[in-house]
Enzyme design. Structure first.
Site, PDB file in Angstrom:
ATOM      1  N   ASP A   1      -0.161  -7.566   1.738  1.00  0.00           N
ATOM      2  CA  ASP A   1       0.349  -6.181   1.642  1.00  0.00           C
ATOM      3  C   ASP A   1       1.885  -6.174   1.665  1.00  0.00           C
ATOM      4  OD1 ASP A   1       0.442  -3.433   1.632  1.00  0.00           O
ATOM      5  OD2 ASP A   1      -0.242  -3.183   3.716  1.00  0.00           O
TER       6      ASP A   1
ATOM      7  N   HIS B   1       0.835  -1.219   0.000  1.00  0.00           N
ATOM      8  CA  HIS B   1       0.000   0.000   0.000  1.00  0.00           C
ATOM      9  C   HIS B   1       0.858   1.252   0.000  1.00  0.00           C
ATOM     10  CE1 HIS B   1       0.214   0.176   4.551  1.00  0.00           C
ATOM     11  NE2 HIS B   1       0.184   1.466   4.275  1.00  0.00           N
TER      12      HIS B   1
ATOM     13  N   GLN C   1       0.771   5.469  12.055  1.00  0.00           N
ATOM     14  CA  GLN C   1       0.917   6.017  10.701  1.00  0.00           C
ATOM     15  C   GLN C   1       2.380   6.386  10.422  1.00  0.00           C
ATOM     16  OE1 GLN C   1      -1.882   5.347   9.564  1.00  0.00           O
ATOM     17  NE2 GLN C   1      -2.738   5.271  11.623  1.00  0.00           N
ATOM     18  N   GLY C   2       2.825   6.052   9.231  1.00  0.00           N
ATOM     19  CA  GLY C   2       4.204   6.355   8.853  1.00  0.00           C
ATOM     20  C   GLY C   2       5.153   5.197   9.114  1.00  0.00           C
ATOM     21  N   ASP C   3       4.687   4.212   9.876  1.00  0.00           N
ATOM     22  CA  ASP C   3       5.506   3.018  10.150  1.00  0.00           C
ATOM     23  C   ASP C   3       5.290   1.936   9.103  1.00  0.00           C
ATOM     24  OD1 ASP C   3       6.717   3.884  12.563  1.00  0.00           O
ATOM     25  OD2 ASP C   3       4.875   3.417  13.673  1.00  0.00           O
ATOM     26  N   SER C   4       4.269   2.073   8.291  1.00  0.00           N
ATOM     27  CA  SER C   4       3.916   1.030   7.330  1.00  0.00           C
ATOM     28  C   SER C   4       5.112   0.549   6.541  1.00  0.00           C
ATOM     29  CB  SER C   4       2.866   1.530   6.347  1.00  0.00           C
ATOM     30  OG  SER C   4       1.611   1.445   6.933  1.00  0.00           O
TER      31      SER C   4
HETATM   32  N1  ARG Z   1      -1.278   2.214   7.519  1.00  0.00           N
HETATM   33  C1  ARG Z   1      -0.272   2.825   8.332  1.00  0.00           C
HETATM   34  C2  ARG Z   1       0.838   3.410   7.472  1.00  0.00           C
HETATM   35  O1  ARG Z   1       0.617   3.560   6.290  1.00  0.00           O
HETATM   36  C3  ARG Z   1       0.201   1.882   9.424  1.00  0.00           C
HETATM   37  C4  ARG Z   1      -0.813   1.739  10.461  1.00  0.00           C
HETATM   38  C5  ARG Z   1      -0.461   0.781  11.527  1.00  0.00           C
HETATM   39  N2  ARG Z   1      -1.377   0.987  12.601  1.00  0.00           N
HETATM   40  C6  ARG Z   1      -1.369   0.318  13.737  1.00  0.00           C
HETATM   41  N3  ARG Z   1      -2.228   0.677  14.664  1.00  0.00           N
HETATM   42  N4  ARG Z   1      -0.534  -0.673  13.979  1.00  0.00           N
HETATM   43  O2  ARG Z   1       1.816   3.907   7.957  1.00  0.00           O
END
Ligand code: ARG
Length: 280
Positions: A140, A87, A234-237
């Site tokens: 993903d 993603h 967010q940002g860790d993905s």
């Molecule tokens: N979708 C997020 C990203 O793009 C990662 C989210 C992870 N969230 C969590 N609660 N573990 O960075």
């Protein structure tokens, strides 16, 4: 409950961070997430020399220089191969197909995004897992091929299917430069948070489908802190989830960050790589 996939750092051309933060805001009716020295949520700073396989995936062209272009995490699994979340390469995040992002690169060996340590290596090729489903976020995973090899010392071993590192209760760590509070407080230094591999049931109950998303055990892995307070955000993905020194997951999605009732959902790396014939 709102599922937050690819919500962080989305939007091309350096979407103002305020907007990004607003997009990442968790609904207000939740317990306050984690304190200020959290990371990732509930973590600590770590050094790149101790976790040389963590890289930042970055494009200044798309995201501006404020965070050296960092928008996702990644992990080195061979000298020229980095895994990240599929993603992260979506149009929703990049605003264009990855091959049109001219300065897509990884930053390796640097914990401070704005520091000068380590190296920046251009991505030569990006391949999304053929079974990736952007609607459900199943599988993903994407493989980035680097234009120059990293030293073998950067490579982490991936756990294979059935590895004890995947067992419920296994101690794991998640790494990243993402939001440390759930309110858009992006880290400039690499952090890690301790989490546990949780039973598939826990995520199946938390994410039965609908707006919160559906947990799919064959391609996803559940991890977090059943009391809350330790999580990716967010940002860790795309960044690594590591247990017993082996890579088991990639940060993928979750509802809010660090909430006791909403664990982190990770890409089940072994299963998705296997579906690709273990070819990197
Ligand atoms: N979708 C997020 C990203 O793009 C990662 C989210 C992870 N969230 C969590 N609660 N573990 O960075």
């Amino acid at each position: 409950m709102r599922r937050t996939i690819a919500r962080a750092l989305t939007g091309p051309l350096a979407a103002p961070l305020a907007l990004v933060a607003a997009a990442a805001l968790v609904p207000l009716a939740q317990p306050a997430p984690a304190s200020a020295d959290s990371v990732v949520i509930g973590g600590r700073p770590v050094r790149s020399v101790d976790s040389p396989w963590v890289v930042a995936v970055s494009s200044r062209d798309r995201f501006g220089g404020m965070r050296a272009g960092q928008f996702c995490g990644g992990v080195v699994v061979a000298p020229t191969k980095v895994l990240t979340a599929a993603h992260c390469l979506s149009r929703e995040v990049l605003g264009a197909p990855p091959e049109q992002v001219r300065d897509l690169h990884v930053i390796a060996g640097r914990e401070q995004l704005l520091g000068s340590g380590g190296q920046e290596i251009p991505v030569q090729d990006a391949k999304v897992a053929p079974t990736y489903d952007p609607r459900t976020n199943s599988a993903d995973l994407a493989v980035l091929t680097l234009s120059k090899a990293l030293p073998a010392s950067h490579v982490i071993r991936t756990a294979s299917q059935g590895d004890t590192a995947y067992r419920t209760g296994a101690a794991a760590e998640v790494y990243g430069w993402g939001d440390t509070t759930g309110a858009g407080t992006y880290a400039y230094a690499l952090r890690a948070a301790p989490v546990q591999v949780l039973a598939d049931d826990v995520c199946a109950r938390a994410y039965p489908g609908g707006v919160g998303g559906r947990y799919e055990p064959s391609t996803m892995l559940c991890a977090g802190d059943e009391k809350g307070g330790h999580d990716a955000c967010q940002g860790d993905s795309g960044g690594p989830l590591v247990a017993g020194g082996r890579l088991i997951g990639l940060v993928s999605w979750g509802s809010g960050c660090g909430r006791a009732d909403s664990p982190g959902v990770y890409t089940r790396v072994s299963a998705v790589l296997r579906s690709m014939g273990d070819r990197l």
